[in-house]
Design a protein around this motif. Sequence first.
Motif, PDB file in Angstrom:
ATOM      1  N   GLN A  50       0.690  -1.414   0.010  1.00  0.00           N
ATOM      2  CA  GLN A  50      -0.048   0.201  -0.061  1.00  0.00           C
ATOM      3  C   GLN A  50       0.824   1.317   0.011  1.00  0.00           C
ATOM      4  N   PRO A  51       1.297   1.730  -1.259  1.00  0.00           N
ATOM      5  CA  PRO A  51       2.232   2.955  -1.098  1.00  0.00           C
ATOM      6  C   PRO A  51       1.560   4.081  -0.483  1.00  0.00           C
ATOM      7  N   GLU A  52       2.473   4.833   0.045  1.00  0.00           N
ATOM      8  CA  GLU A  52       2.092   6.209   0.671  1.00  0.00           C
ATOM      9  C   GLU A  52       1.227   7.083  -0.159  1.00  0.00           C
ATOM     10  N   GLY A  53       0.232   7.482   0.171  1.00  0.00           N
ATOM     11  CA  GLY A  53      -0.878   8.164  -0.556  1.00  0.00           C
ATOM     12  C   GLY A  53      -2.054   7.561  -1.172  1.00  0.00           C
ATOM     13  N   LYS A  54      -1.814   5.995  -0.965  1.00  0.00           N
ATOM     14  CA  LYS A  54      -3.125   5.169  -1.690  1.00  0.00           C
ATOM     15  C   LYS A  54      -3.632   4.577  -0.665  1.00  0.00           C
ATOM     16  N   THR A  55      -5.001   4.437  -0.806  1.00  0.00           N
ATOM     17  CA  THR A  55      -5.963   3.842   0.173  1.00  0.00           C
ATOM     18  C   THR A  55      -6.098   2.176   0.181  1.00  0.00           C
ATOM     19  N   GLU A  56      -5.678   1.622  -1.115  1.00  0.00           N
ATOM     20  CA  GLU A  56      -5.943   0.483  -1.276  1.00  0.00           C
ATOM     21  C   GLU A  56      -4.546  -0.355  -1.343  1.00  0.00           C
ATOM     22  N   GLU A  57      -4.666  -1.456  -1.441  1.00  0.00           N
ATOM     23  CA  GLU A  57      -3.312  -2.595  -1.704  1.00  0.00           C
ATOM     24  C   GLU A  57      -3.394  -2.729  -3.016  1.00  0.00           C
ATOM     25  N   LEU A  58      -1.958  -2.626  -3.355  1.00  0.00           N
ATOM     26  CA  LEU A  58      -1.499  -2.966  -5.120  1.00  0.00           C
ATOM     27  C   LEU A  58      -0.620  -4.274  -5.129  1.00  0.00           C
ATOM     28  N   LEU A  59      -0.811  -4.870  -6.265  1.00  0.00           N
ATOM     29  CA  LEU A  59       0.047  -6.238  -6.355  1.00  0.00           C
ATOM     30  C   LEU A  59       1.195  -5.627  -7.364  1.00  0.00           C
ATOM     31  N   PHE A  60       2.507  -5.581  -6.899  1.00  0.00           N
ATOM     32  CA  PHE A  60       3.613  -5.411  -7.580  1.00  0.00           C
ATOM     33  C   PHE A  60       4.397  -6.567  -7.537  1.00  0.00           C
ATOM     34  N   SER A  61       5.150  -6.423  -8.825  1.00  0.00           N
ATOM     35  CA  SER A  61       6.475  -7.473  -8.879  1.00  0.00           C
ATOM     36  C   SER A  61       7.476  -7.097  -7.929  1.00  0.00           C
ATOM     37  N   ARG A  62       8.097  -8.262  -7.074  1.00  0.00           N
ATOM     38  CA  ARG A  62       8.842  -8.290  -6.025  1.00  0.00           C
ATOM     39  C   ARG A  62       9.779  -9.232  -6.255  1.00  0.00           C
ATOM     40  N   LEU A  63      11.134  -8.888  -5.657  1.00  0.00           N
ATOM     41  CA  LEU A  63      12.340  -9.652  -5.726  1.00  0.00           C
ATOM     42  C   LEU A  63      12.973  -9.444  -4.602  1.00  0.00           C
ATOM     43  N   VAL A  64      13.071 -10.484  -3.719  1.00  0.00           N
ATOM     44  CA  VAL A  64      13.784 -10.589  -2.208  1.00  0.00           C
ATOM     45  C   VAL A  64      15.284 -10.513  -2.636  1.00  0.00           C
TER      46      VAL A  64
END
Length: 815
Positions: A520-534
Motif C-alpha cells: 500500500q504505497p504512501e498516498g494510496k488507500t488500497e493494496e496493490l500487487l507489484f512485482s517483487r524480488l527479495v
Amino acid sequence: MLQHYFTIAFRNFVKNKVYSSINVIGFSIGLACAFLIALFVYKELSYDRFHSQSAHIYRLTEVINTEGVGEASASVSIPVGPTLKQNYPDLVKAAARLFNFNAPSLNLAYIPDPGKRFNETRLFFTDPDFFTVFDFTLKDGNRRTALLEPNSIVLSQEMAKKYFGDENPMGKTLRFEDKHDLKVTGVINPVPAQSHFQFDFLVSFITLRQILHETQYNSWYWNPAWTYVLLPEQENARSTLEKQLPGFVKTYFPDIIKNDTKLGLQPLTDIYLHSSFYNEIEPTSKISYVYIFSVIGLFILFIASINFMNLTTARSANRAKEVGVRKVLGSQKNQLVTQFLSESVLLAIIAWIIAIGLVFLAIPVISSFSGRDLHLNAQEITILLPAGLLIALIVGLLSGMYPAFYLSAFRPLLVLKGFSITKSARGGLLRKTLVVLQFSLSILLIIGTMVAYFQLGHLQQANLGFDKEQVLIIPINRSAISTIHRFNDFKKRLLQNSRIVSITAMEEVLGRGHNTGHYQPEGKTEELLFSRLVVREDFTETFNIPIIAGRGFSEEHKPDPLIREVIVNEAMLRYLYWPSAQDAVGKKMGEFRADSLQGAVRIVGVAKDFHATSLHQDITPLVLVGPPVTDPANQFFIKFMAVRVAPGDAAPVIDFIEKEWNNAINDRAFEYTFLDENLNRLYQAEAKFGGITLAFTVLAICIASLGLFGLATFTAEQRTKEIGIRKVLGASVSSITVLLSKDFLKLVLLSFIIASPIAWYMMYQWLESFAYRIEIAWWMFALSGVLALLIALGTVSFRSIKAALSNPVKSLRNE
C-alpha cells in the motif's frame, strides 16, 4: 500395356538424364523438407494428447489484477485442488497438484553409497490422483497406492539405474535434502516427449506437511502448485464449474486478494501452444510457430512442385514430333495421355522414394538442432508416408496433365510440318506464371528469415539495464548457507579471493523472473500487487544497476528492525505519478502477506529501470526487498547466489569457490552457470526457430534455383540456332548472356514486387508478440530483392554464358 508405358518412361528418363535428375532431385528435396516440417507440426500439435482423457483435463490458472498491475499465473495455492474436489464432487472427478519449491535443483542421496548424491531438477510432489488424471504408466508398483503414504517416491527407469544400478529399487530408500527418507514405491515408464512437463521423481504430496510450515501448506495467498482437474465427460461440465469459481474465490481466498482474483480452467491440450501465463513448469511454445512452419512447408512443397511441373512441361515441348508420328501410326489420344501421365508419375514416385531416404537421414540432425524428438513411431509412419506418396502422385499427375492433354490434341499434319509448342503463348505464359509464384515464395522466405535473424540479435544484444557478463549463478536454495548468518560468513570467505569483485543473492535469477507482493504505497488507500524480488546486500553493485536516487543495500547501513528497506524502479514512479526519484526516497509502503498487514517498508533508493524478466514482457513496477535484520524463515526466498568475477580466466576462481563450498556444505554437490548463458536460454525458442527457418529457406532457394537452371538450359537449347546466327553476325558473349537472362530477371523483379507487401504484413504480425522488437526497415526488403536477383542472375548467367561461348558452327548444324 502398362509395362510398355513405364518402359518408354524409363528410356526417356535415361535419354534426358540431366533434366530428369534436376527434376527428381529438386522435387525429392522439396518433398523431404515438407515431410520434416509436417512431422514437426504434427509433433507440436500432439502435445498432451496421448492421455486418454485429455479432452476432459484442465489446469487451474489464477489471475490477480489490481488497477492494471498484477499477475497471471499457471499455478494456484496449495488448498485449491482438494477443496474444489471436496466441494464439487459431481464436477471434479480427480485433482492432482504438482509442487517443486520452484527450485533450480533439490538434493537426493542413496545413503549406503556415498557416491550416489545428486542435485535433481525434475522432482515434484504430487497427489495419488496423479495417476487417475494422467495416463503415465508404472513399470513396477501400484498406480492406486504408490503415492498414497507419506515419504513415498516414484522414480523413472533412468533414475532407478542411476541410483541403484542393476538392483531392484522397490522398497529402497532415498534421502531428500539430507533430512527426509523416502521409500521407493514405484518405477515409471518413460514419459512421452510430447508432454508439457517432464519429471524424474514423484513424491507423495502428503510428505510436504513434514517439510513446509503449516501456514505455508494451508495458505490461500501463496500460489506455488500447478493443479490439474479431471472433469466428467458431460458436455457442459467445464462451463458449470467455471460458474462456481467466482463464489469459490469469495468463500476461501483471503480478503486482500479475493476481490481481484479470478480462477480459470485451461484445457490441457492448450497449454503447450496457447499459454501466456507466468510460472510455467517448463518453457512452452507458440501456435504462431506452428502456423509459420506450416506456411514454410507449403511454400517449399509448392516451389518444388512448380519446378517439377515447369521442367516436365518444358521438356515435353520437344516431343511434339514424337506425338505426331505416334498419331500417324495409329496411337489413340487416351494412349498418349496415359504415356505422358505415366512418365510424370514415375518421376514423382522416384522422387518420393529418395525423399524418404533423405528424411530418415535428416531426422537425427533436425531433432538435435531443434530440441524436439522427431523420430517416427509406427502410427506416424502409417499417416505421414502414405500422405507423402499421395502428394507425389497428385503433383505427378498435375505435371503430366498439361503436356498429356495439350500435346495429344495436336493435329499430326501441323506437328510434322514443324509446329512447336515453344512458339505457343500458352506454354510460355504458364511457365512464366509458375516462375513468378516460385520466386515470390522464395523472396517471402528470405525477408522472413532476415527479420527473424535481426529480431533474435536484438533480443540477445539488447541493453537489459544490468551487466550480465562475468557473473556466476550458484543455486543455494534450502542449503545450509541460505540462512542469513551462514550466507554472510560464506560470502566473507569468498571475498578473500582478489578475483571476486562482489557477491549477492536473490530469490530468482535476474532477468528470468520475479514474484509478487501486495503493498500500500504512501498516498494510496488500497493494496496493490507489484512485482517483487527479495535480494541480499550489494545486489545493485554486483549487477551494476545504477541507483539514481538514495542508496542500495549494504552492510554499512543496518536497517531498522521494525521497518524493511526496499528499492523501487523508475516504472514505479511513473505508475504512482510520483514527481521525482528524490521525492520517492523515504516514502513508506504498507507490506501485506497472506491475510494481514505485516508492517511498513521504507524506500531507500530508486534504481534505473532494468529487465527483471525476459524481453518478451514490458518493464513493470518492481520492488526490490532488502534483507531483514532477523528473519530465519527468509531463507525460503533466497535461491541463488551471484558472484561477479574479474575479467580473465574464470576457471581458478570457480575451483576456489567449489573448494570453499565443499568445506561449508557436505550434503550438496556444487553447481553453477554463467548468467549470460542462463539468459540466452530464454530465447532458445527464437534461436531454434530462426536456425530452422534459415535452413529451410536456403533449401527453398536452392530448389527454386535448380528449377531456374533447368528452364535456362531448356531456353538456351531452344534458341541454339538463334545464338549461332547472332554470333556469326558479331554479337558478343555479354550481349547474348543479357538476351537470355533478362526475361528471367524481369520475372524475379515482378516476384519481388508481389512478395514485399505480403512479407511486411506477415512479419509485422509476428513481431507484435514481442514487447521489445525491431522496426522493419526498407533496406531489409532491398537487400532481400538484391539477394534474390543475384541468385537468379548467377543461376541463369551460368547457363547463358555457356551457351554464348558455344561454337556457332555446331549451333547452325543443329538438326
